[in-house]
Design a protein around this motif. Structure first.
Motif, PDB file in Angstrom:
ATOM      1  N   ARG A  63       0.832  -1.212   0.000  1.00  0.00           N
ATOM      2  CA  ARG A  63       0.000   0.000   0.000  1.00  0.00           C
ATOM      3  C   ARG A  63       0.864   1.259   0.000  1.00  0.00           C
ATOM      4  NH1 ARG A  63      -2.465   3.966   2.655  1.00  0.00           N
ATOM      5  NH2 ARG A  63      -4.684   4.334   2.262  1.00  0.00           N
ATOM      6  N   GLU A  64       1.939   1.234   0.761  1.00  0.00           N
ATOM      7  CA  GLU A  64       2.823   2.396   0.840  1.00  0.00           C
ATOM      8  C   GLU A  64       3.477   2.668  -0.517  1.00  0.00           C
ATOM      9  OE1 GLU A  64       6.817   3.909   3.250  1.00  0.00           O
ATOM     10  OE2 GLU A  64       5.693   2.145   3.943  1.00  0.00           O
ATOM     11  N   PHE A  65       3.885   1.604  -1.211  1.00  0.00           N
ATOM     12  CA  PHE A  65       4.487   1.772  -2.542  1.00  0.00           C
ATOM     13  C   PHE A  65       3.490   2.417  -3.503  1.00  0.00           C
ATOM     14  CE2 PHE A  65       6.943  -2.335  -1.441  1.00  0.00           C
ATOM     15  CZ  PHE A  65       7.910  -1.602  -0.753  1.00  0.00           C
ATOM     16  N   ALA A  66       2.261   1.880  -3.506  1.00  0.00           N
ATOM     17  CA  ALA A  66       1.242   2.383  -4.428  1.00  0.00           C
ATOM     18  C   ALA A  66       0.835   3.816  -4.083  1.00  0.00           C
ATOM     19  CB  ALA A  66       0.024   1.463  -4.412  1.00  0.00           C
ATOM     20  N   ALA A  67       0.732   4.110  -2.798  1.00  0.00           N
ATOM     21  CA  ALA A  67       0.319   5.456  -2.375  1.00  0.00           C
ATOM     22  C   ALA A  67       1.331   6.509  -2.824  1.00  0.00           C
ATOM     23  CB  ALA A  67       0.155   5.495  -0.853  1.00  0.00           C
ATOM     24  N   HIS A  68       2.604   6.167  -2.810  1.00  0.00           N
ATOM     25  CA  HIS A  68       3.641   7.099  -3.251  1.00  0.00           C
ATOM     26  C   HIS A  68       3.466   7.448  -4.731  1.00  0.00           C
ATOM     27  CE1 HIS A  68       7.519   9.057  -3.546  1.00  0.00           C
ATOM     28  NE2 HIS A  68       7.851   8.246  -4.539  1.00  0.00           N
ATOM     29  N   ILE A  69       3.171   6.444  -5.545  1.00  0.00           N
ATOM     30  CA  ILE A  69       2.998   6.678  -6.987  1.00  0.00           C
ATOM     31  C   ILE A  69       1.684   7.406  -7.257  1.00  0.00           C
ATOM     32  CG2 ILE A  69       2.844   5.560  -9.246  1.00  0.00           C
ATOM     33  CD1 ILE A  69       4.607   3.352  -8.181  1.00  0.00           C
ATOM     34  N   ILE A  70       0.650   7.097  -6.474  1.00  0.00           N
ATOM     35  CA  ILE A  70      -0.627   7.818  -6.619  1.00  0.00           C
ATOM     36  C   ILE A  70      -0.420   9.309  -6.352  1.00  0.00           C
ATOM     37  CG2 ILE A  70      -2.890   8.173  -5.536  1.00  0.00           C
ATOM     38  CD1 ILE A  70      -3.048   5.140  -5.181  1.00  0.00           C
ATOM     39  N   GLU A  71       0.380   9.644  -5.355  1.00  0.00           N
ATOM     40  CA  GLU A  71       0.663  11.045  -5.049  1.00  0.00           C
ATOM     41  C   GLU A  71       1.377  11.727  -6.223  1.00  0.00           C
ATOM     42  OE1 GLU A  71       3.249  13.751  -1.884  1.00  0.00           O
ATOM     43  OE2 GLU A  71       3.104  11.578  -1.636  1.00  0.00           O
TER      44      GLU A  71
END
Length: 432
Positions: A63-71
Motif C-alpha cells: 500500500r505504501e508503494f502504491a500510495a507514493h505513486i498515486i501522489e
C-alpha cells in the motif's frame, strides 16, 4: 523491497508491459487507443506485486508503494488538467485561429515561412506545450504549402524539432520537464541553463534544411478571423496561473499543482462574468462555458500517463529499475547513460524513460540532471514517431509529412542532437 527480477511474477510483468507497449506503438494500425493497453498492464502488474508480496508475508507494505505513486500521478494529473483546459479555452476563443490568419497574411516566401514557423514553434512550445504548438504551426504550413509538397515536408520537420527543443528548457514545455520540476531535481530558473543547447538542437538541422526549401512564394491568402470577447483575459489569466504555480513551489513550498488549481479558479470566475455579460447583451460569442473546456481535455492522454507511470513504477518496485540503473549509470557513467536514454526516446516514449530515471534516482550532479532533461526532451525529434508533435503532424499533414520523409533528414537532426549535447557540456561545465 523484495527483489522480484527473477521471480515468476516479475518476469510475467515484463512480458505484460512489453506487450502493452507494442500495442501502443501500433495504435494507428490496431485503432486501439493507447491508454487502454497500458491501463490494463498497470493493473495486472500491481496485482502480481500484491500476490508476490502477500505470499512472502509482506502484503501490508504494498500500500505504501502504491500510495507514493498515486501522489506523484495526482500532482501531474491536476497540473495537466488545468494547463490543457486553458489551452482548450484559448482555442475556443479563436486565439490560435487569429494567430494563424496573421501568419498566413504576411505574404512571406517559402524560406521566410520556414524560418518564422520554426522560430515561433520554438518560442511558443516553452509556454504552451510541444503538441499544441506543432498543430498550430502545422495548420499554417498546410494552408500555405498546397502548391509545394517539399515545403510542407521540410516545414513540418522543422516545426517538430523546434517544438520539442523549445519545450525542453521550461517546466511547462513538456511532460518530462514538468516531472523533473515537480520531483524537485531542478528549480524553475535552472531549466533556462539549457536554452542555448535547445536552440542549437533546432538551428543545426534547420540551417541544413533551409537550403533545400523552395525559393518561391505561395499564392497570397487573406483570411479574416476575429477572436471572441475575453480572449486577452484568458491569456493573461493563463500567464498569472503559471506565476501562481511557480510561486507556490518556490516561496510557499507547496505542490505547484495547487497553484494551478487556484488558476483554474481564476478561469472559472472570468467565465462567470463573461457569461453574465453575454446573457445581458445577447451575445453568444461572449459566453464562455469553462466546464465544457474541461470536458474537452484529452482523457486518452491523461489515462495513458496513468498507465505508464503505474506500470513503470510497478517494475521499479519489483527491482528492474535498480538493475537498469546499475547497468547504465554505474557501469557506463551518467553522461553516456543520459545520452543513450535521450536517443532511446526516438523509439520509446520519453515519458516512461524519464519516469524510470526519476524512479531510479541515480546520484547525479546538477549538470547531469540538466543533461537528461535536454536529451529526453529533444531526442524524440530524430524520428517522427518519437514525439507527440511528430505523430500529430503525420496525422494532420498526411502525405506531405510521413515517417519516411522525416527519416531522410534524421542524420541532420542527429547532428543537432550531438551539437546540443556538446553545447551543454561546454557552456554548463561548471554545473557538473
Amino acid at each position: 523491497m523484495l527483489d522480484l527480477t527473477t521471480h515468476w511474477a516479475g518476469i510475467l510483468s515484463v512480458i505484460i508491459f512489453l506487450s502493452a507497449y507494442v500495442l501502443v506503438v501500433f495504435e494507428e494500425v490496431t485503432h486501439l487507443r493507447k491508454s487502454k493497453p497500458v491501463m490494463l498492464a498497470a493493473g495486472l502488474i500491481w496485482m502480481l506485486i500484491g500476490i508476490a508480496y502477500t505470499v512472502a508475508g509482506h502484503g501490508h507494505e504494498t500500500r505504501e508503494f502504491a500510495a507514493h505513486i498515486i501522489e506523484e500521478y495526482g500532482e501531474l494529473f491536476l497540473f495537466l488538467l488545468v494547463a490543457i483546459t486553458y489551452v482548450n479555452t484559448l482555442e475556443e476563443r479563436r486565439g490560435f485561429q487569429v494567430l494563424r490568419a496573421k501568419l498566413v497574411g504576411l505574404g512571406l516566401g517559402y524560406r521566410g515561412l520556414f524560418v518564422l514557423t520554426g522560430a515561433l514553434a520554438f518560442v511558443l512550445s516553452g509556454i504552451l506545450d510541444n503538441l499544441t504548438t506543432a498543430l498550430v504551426m502545422g495548420t499554417v504550413i498546410l494552408a500555405l504549402g498546397s502548391e509545394s509538397k517539399r515545403f510542407v515536408t521540410l516545414g513540418c520537420i522543422s516545426v517538430v524539432v523546434a517544438s520539442n527543443a523549445g519545450g525542453a528548457f521550461t517546466p511547462f514545455g513538456d511532460i518530462t520537464t514538468l516531472m523533473v520540476w515537480q520531483k524537485g531535481k531542478l528549480e524553475f530558473l535552472d531549466f533556462f541553463a539549457i536554452f542555448l543547447p535547445s536552440l542549437v538542437n533546432w538551428l543545426v538541422p534547420a540551417g541544413i534544411m533551409y537550403f533545400a526549401v523552395p525559393q518561391g512564394r505561395p499564392t497570397p491568402q487573406h483570411e479574416r478571423v476575429r477572436a471572441k470577447p475575453g480572449t486577452l483575459g484568458v491569456a493573461v489569466l493563463f500567464a498569472l496561473t503559471i506565476v501562481t504555480a511557480v510561486s507556490f513551489k518556490n516561496f510557499l513550498h507547496l505542490p505547484p499543482a495547487l497553484g494551478m488549481m487556484l488558476g483554474l479558479g481564476y478561469l472559472q470566475i472570468w467565465a462567470y462574468f463573461l457569461k453574465r455579460n453575454g446573457a445581458r447583451r445577447s451575445d453568444e460569442d461572449m459566453v464562455l462555458d469553462s466546464f465544457s473546456q474541461i470536458q474537452r481535455v484529452e482523457w486518452d492522454t491523461l489515462l495513458f500517463f496513468f498507465g505508464i507511470i503505474f506500470a513503470v513504477g510497478g517494475l521499479g518496485v519489483m527491482g528492474y529499475l535498480a538493475l537498469a540503473s546499475e547497468l547504465l549509470y554505474a557501469d557506463l557513467g551518467p553522461t553516456y547513460a543520459n545520452i543513450i536514454v535521450g536517443a532511446l526516446s526516438a523509439v520509446v516514449d520519453n515519458i516512461p524513460l524519464m519516469f524510470a530515471v526519476l524512479t531510479m534516482d541515480p546520484d547525479m550532479s546538477h549538470g547531469q540532471w540538466l543533461l537528461i532533461t535536454l536529451t529526453c526532451g529533444v531526442g524524440g525529434s530524430m524520428l517522427s514517431i518519437g514525439s507527440a508533435a511528430g505523430v500529430a503532424l503525420m496525422g494532420q499533414a498526411k502525405d506531405g509529412y510521413t515517417f519516411l520523409s522525416h527519416l531522410r533528414w534524421t542524420w541532420a537532426i542527429g547532428l543537432g542532437y550531438v551539437a546540443a549535447v556538446g553545447t551543454h557540456l561546454l557552456v554548463n561545465a561548471a554545473t557538473f
